[in-house]
Design a protein around this motif. Structure first.
Motif, PDB file in Angstrom:
ATOM      1  N   GLU A  52      -0.001   2.825  38.136  1.00 30.84           N
ATOM      2  CA  GLU A  52       1.306   2.170  38.029  1.00 30.84           C
ATOM      3  C   GLU A  52       1.322   1.108  36.930  1.00 30.84           C
ATOM      4  O   GLU A  52       2.169   1.119  36.030  1.00 30.84           O
ATOM      5  N   LEU A  53       0.365   0.171  37.020  1.00 30.01           N
ATOM      6  CA  LEU A  53       0.376  -0.959  36.087  1.00 30.01           C
ATOM      7  C   LEU A  53       0.278  -0.462  34.651  1.00 30.01           C
ATOM      8  O   LEU A  53       0.997  -0.924  33.761  1.00 30.01           O
ATOM      9  N   LEU A  54      -0.598   0.527  34.449  1.00 31.75           N
ATOM     10  CA  LEU A  54      -0.797   1.049  33.098  1.00 31.75           C
ATOM     11  C   LEU A  54       0.490   1.661  32.561  1.00 31.75           C
ATOM     12  O   LEU A  54       0.817   1.505  31.382  1.00 31.75           O
ATOM     13  N   ALA A  55       1.243   2.344  33.441  1.00 32.44           N
ATOM     14  CA  ALA A  55       2.499   2.949  32.994  1.00 32.44           C
ATOM     15  C   ALA A  55       3.463   1.875  32.508  1.00 32.44           C
ATOM     16  O   ALA A  55       4.068   1.999  31.437  1.00 32.44           O
ATOM     17  N   TRP A  56       3.577   0.803  33.255  1.00 33.49           N
ATOM     18  CA  TRP A  56       4.541  -0.236  32.827  1.00 33.49           C
ATOM     19  C   TRP A  56       4.042  -0.975  31.594  1.00 33.49           C
ATOM     20  O   TRP A  56       4.830  -1.367  30.738  1.00 33.49           O
ATOM     21  N   VAL A  57       2.712  -1.192  31.530  1.00 31.23           N
ATOM     22  CA  VAL A  57       2.174  -1.830  30.318  1.00 31.23           C
ATOM     23  C   VAL A  57       2.435  -0.943  29.105  1.00 31.23           C
ATOM     24  O   VAL A  57       2.797  -1.421  28.021  1.00 31.23           O
ATOM     25  N   GLN A  58       2.291   0.384  29.308  1.00 31.39           N
ATOM     26  CA  GLN A  58       2.557   1.324  28.213  1.00 31.39           C
ATOM     27  C   GLN A  58       4.007   1.213  27.751  1.00 31.39           C
ATOM     28  O   GLN A  58       4.290   1.145  26.555  1.00 31.39           O
ATOM     29  N   VAL A  59       4.935   1.174  28.731  1.00 28.64           N
ATOM     30  CA  VAL A  59       6.345   1.065  28.355  1.00 28.64           C
ATOM     31  C   VAL A  59       6.601  -0.255  27.627  1.00 28.64           C
ATOM     32  O   VAL A  59       7.267  -0.297  26.582  1.00 28.64           O
ATOM     33  N   LEU A  60       6.032  -1.349  28.173  1.00 29.03           N
ATOM     34  CA  LEU A  60       6.296  -2.667  27.571  1.00 29.03           C
ATOM     35  C   LEU A  60       5.719  -2.764  26.171  1.00 29.03           C
ATOM     36  O   LEU A  60       6.418  -3.126  25.217  1.00 29.03           O
ATOM     37  N   ILE A  61       4.424  -2.424  26.028  1.00 27.26           N
ATOM     38  CA  ILE A  61       3.746  -2.685  24.755  1.00 27.26           C
ATOM     39  C   ILE A  61       4.058  -1.608  23.730  1.00 27.26           C
ATOM     40  O   ILE A  61       4.473  -1.902  22.611  1.00 27.26           O
ATOM     41  N   TYR A  62       3.912  -0.315  24.120  1.00 26.05           N
ATOM     42  CA  TYR A  62       4.145   0.731  23.132  1.00 26.05           C
ATOM     43  C   TYR A  62       5.626   0.867  22.808  1.00 26.05           C
ATOM     44  O   TYR A  62       6.063   0.680  21.684  1.00 26.05           O
ATOM     45  N   VAL A  63       6.398   1.231  23.850  1.00 23.45           N
ATOM     46  CA  VAL A  63       7.805   1.518  23.591  1.00 23.45           C
ATOM     47  C   VAL A  63       8.544   0.243  23.199  1.00 23.45           C
ATOM     48  O   VAL A  63       9.438   0.250  22.350  1.00 23.45           O
ATOM     49  N   GLY A  64       8.144  -0.895  23.808  1.00 22.71           N
ATOM     50  CA  GLY A  64       8.842  -2.135  23.501  1.00 22.71           C
ATOM     51  C   GLY A  64       8.423  -2.742  22.183  1.00 22.71           C
ATOM     52  O   GLY A  64       9.251  -2.998  21.313  1.00 22.71           O
ATOM     53  N   ALA A  65       7.116  -2.953  22.010  1.00 27.61           N
ATOM     54  CA  ALA A  65       6.658  -3.740  20.870  1.00 27.61           C
ATOM     55  C   ALA A  65       6.240  -2.881  19.685  1.00 27.61           C
ATOM     56  O   ALA A  65       6.721  -3.063  18.568  1.00 27.61           O
ATOM     57  N   VAL A  66       5.355  -1.893  19.937  1.00 28.36           N
ATOM     58  CA  VAL A  66       4.745  -1.185  18.821  1.00 28.36           C
ATOM     59  C   VAL A  66       5.783  -0.387  18.037  1.00 28.36           C
ATOM     60  O   VAL A  66       5.818  -0.418  16.800  1.00 28.36           O
ATOM     61  N   VAL A  67       6.678   0.319  18.764  1.00 36.25           N
ATOM     62  CA  VAL A  67       7.638   1.153  18.055  1.00 36.25           C
ATOM     63  C   VAL A  67       8.640   0.288  17.291  1.00 36.25           C
ATOM     64  O   VAL A  67       9.043   0.629  16.166  1.00 36.25           O
ATOM     65  N   VAL A  68       9.023  -0.871  17.886  1.00 35.48           N
ATOM     66  CA  VAL A  68       9.918  -1.772  17.164  1.00 35.48           C
ATOM     67  C   VAL A  68       9.245  -2.257  15.879  1.00 35.48           C
ATOM     68  O   VAL A  68       9.851  -2.311  14.799  1.00 35.48           O
ATOM     69  N   LEU A  69       7.940  -2.574  15.995  1.00 27.74           N
ATOM     70  CA  LEU A  69       7.173  -2.998  14.816  1.00 27.74           C
ATOM     71  C   LEU A  69       7.165  -1.902  13.757  1.00 27.74           C
ATOM     72  O   LEU A  69       7.358  -2.154  12.559  1.00 27.74           O
ATOM     73  N   MET A  70       6.964  -0.640  14.218  1.00 26.63           N
ATOM     74  CA  MET A  70       6.973   0.498  13.284  1.00 26.63           C
ATOM     75  C   MET A  70       8.316   0.602  12.577  1.00 26.63           C
ATOM     76  O   MET A  70       8.378   0.813  11.364  1.00 26.63           O
ATOM     77  N   LEU A  71       9.404   0.473  13.353  1.00 20.38           N
ATOM     78  CA  LEU A  71      10.727   0.626  12.741  1.00 20.38           C
ATOM     79  C   LEU A  71      10.984  -0.503  11.744  1.00 20.38           C
ATOM     80  O   LEU A  71      11.585  -0.291  10.693  1.00 20.38           O
ATOM     81  N   PHE A  72      10.504  -1.727  12.081  1.00 24.65           N
ATOM     82  CA  PHE A  72      10.617  -2.814  11.111  1.00 24.65           C
ATOM     83  C   PHE A  72       9.843  -2.493   9.836  1.00 24.65           C
ATOM     84  O   PHE A  72      10.327  -2.744   8.729  1.00 24.65           O
ATOM     85  N   ALA A  73       8.638  -1.917  10.009  1.00 28.76           N
ATOM     86  CA  ALA A  73       7.851  -1.566   8.820  1.00 28.76           C
ATOM     87  C   ALA A  73       8.570  -0.507   7.999  1.00 28.76           C
ATOM     88  O   ALA A  73       8.571  -0.563   6.768  1.00 28.76           O
ATOM     89  N   VAL A  74       9.219   0.459   8.677  1.00 26.05           N
ATOM     90  CA  VAL A  74       9.972   1.478   7.953  1.00 26.05           C
ATOM     91  C   VAL A  74      11.087   0.827   7.135  1.00 26.05           C
ATOM     92  O   VAL A  74      11.307   1.155   5.969  1.00 26.05           O
ATOM     93  N   MET A  75      11.760  -0.155   7.759  1.00 26.88           N
ATOM     94  CA  MET A  75      12.837  -0.832   7.033  1.00 26.88           C
ATOM     95  C   MET A  75      12.298  -1.636   5.863  1.00 26.88           C
ATOM     96  O   MET A  75      12.842  -1.590   4.755  1.00 26.88           O
ATOM     97  N   LEU A  76      11.196  -2.381   6.102  1.00 33.24           N
ATOM     98  CA  LEU A  76      10.697  -3.288   5.070  1.00 33.24           C
ATOM     99  C   LEU A  76      10.064  -2.538   3.907  1.00 33.24           C
ATOM    100  O   LEU A  76       9.988  -3.068   2.801  1.00 33.24           O
ATOM    101  N   THR A  77       9.591  -1.315   4.144  1.00 34.74           N
ATOM    102  CA  THR A  77       9.036  -0.562   3.021  1.00 34.74           C
ATOM    103  C   THR A  77      10.103   0.284   2.346  1.00 34.74           C
ATOM    104  O   THR A  77       9.785   1.151   1.548  1.00 34.74           O
ATOM    105  N   ARG A  78      11.359   0.031   2.680  1.00 32.03           N
ATOM    106  CA  ARG A  78      12.500   0.719   2.072  1.00 32.03           C
ATOM    107  C   ARG A  78      12.305   2.223   2.060  1.00 32.03           C
ATOM    108  O   ARG A  78      12.438   2.891   1.033  1.00 32.03           O
TER     109      ARG A  78
END
Lengths: 172, 107
Positions: A52-78
């Motif tokens: 259970e805990l791992l599933a929510w940590v996965q949602v929080l960190i990967y889907v919440g933080a990492v993917v947002v970071l990726m999308l920011f990198a996509v934007m910043l590298t034009r």
């Protein structure tokens, strides 16, 4: 086939399909959004497998933080928003390497476990209490080392991304 | 539960990640493929936990997620710095020519 098997199969099919889209789509932003689907379905598989805990940590960190970071990198590298055809190298060697690794590992694991059955009734769910007990009784030192690693990574990321790094090398 | 299903799923996800790392030229897409491989490793750890009825693997999967977060933060910082220096994050063009002077001219 039990209910657990069916759920794992269904979520796994979603995850694998989205993962294949991540590595084959020729639009960078869509690759990031497919990554959300793949990792979210993977979190569902963790949930079915009592982590259970791992599933929510996965949602929080990967889907919440990492993917947002990726999308920011996509934007910043034009990156181009639409289709771009120059994202891939020649496909055939990659299919050989990736397919070989995937199918080889699958064959080894399938041969090791065959169609053995494991009852889920005696499994204690991996909630925060169980994982906290596990981490802080057996793995307290790796936990502390990891916190130092995370701090070092943060400081390193700030140090790397200072704008004056390239210029100062020019002066010296 | 038949543990072979999540194990095979993890192997196929890992293969997909390997394919992505090999085929992609864009550095951000490369990092995404690495995330897929790390997710597959976590799935193996979780499944091993269920088959052995303990929690060590899940603690390690937690550690792997933390390391992956650090890796992505640092990797994207490097990618952004690379973009600032070269105006391109295509990995084919990195490091082959070794001429930082030509790069800093237009900076």
């Amino acid at each position: 086939m039990t209910v657990t098997d069916v759920l794992v199969c269904a979520l796994g099919a979603v995850s694998l399909g989205a993962a294949i889209r991540v590595v084959t789509t020729n639009q960078i932003v869509r690759a990031g959004l497919w990554l959300v689907v793949a990792l979210g379905a993977l979190a569902g598989v963790y949930l079915v497998l009592t982590a259970e805990l791992l599933a929510w940590v996965q949602v929080l960190i990967y889907v919440g933080a990492v993917v947002v970071l990726m999308l920011f990198a996509v934007m910043l590298t034009r990156a181009p928003i639409g289709r771009s055809d120059d994202l891939d190298r020649p496909r055939l060697p990659a299919i050989l390497v990736g397919g070989g690794a995937g199918l080889g590992l699958a064959a080894v694991l399938a041969d090791a476990y065959r169609w053995s059955y494991i009852g889920l009734s005696g499994v204690e769910p991996g909630n925060a209490e169980a994982l906290g007990r596990e981490v802080f009784t057996g793995w307290a030192l790796p936990f502390e080392v990891l916190s130092v690693l995370l701090l070092a990574a943060l400081v390193g990321a700030i140090a790397i991304s200072r704008p004056e790094v390239g210029e100062r090398r020019e002066e010296s | 539960m038949h543990p072979v299903i999540p194990y095979v799923l993890a192997a196929l996800l890992f293969g997909t990640g390997v394919y992505g790392v090999t085929v992609r030229r864009n550095a951000v897409l490369l990092l995404m493929s690495v995330e897929l491989m790390l997710g597959a490793v976590n799935l193996v750890l979780v499944t091993a936990d269920v088959t052995l009825k303990q929690h060590v693997g899940q603690a390690f999967a937690l550690f792997v997620i933390v390391i992956a977060a650090a890796e992505v933060g640092l990797g994207l910082a490097i990618v952004l710095q690379l973009f600032r220096l070269r105006r391109s994050i295509v990995t084919d063009e990195v490091g082959a020519e070794r001429e930082p002077v030509a790069v800093s001219e237009d900076a």
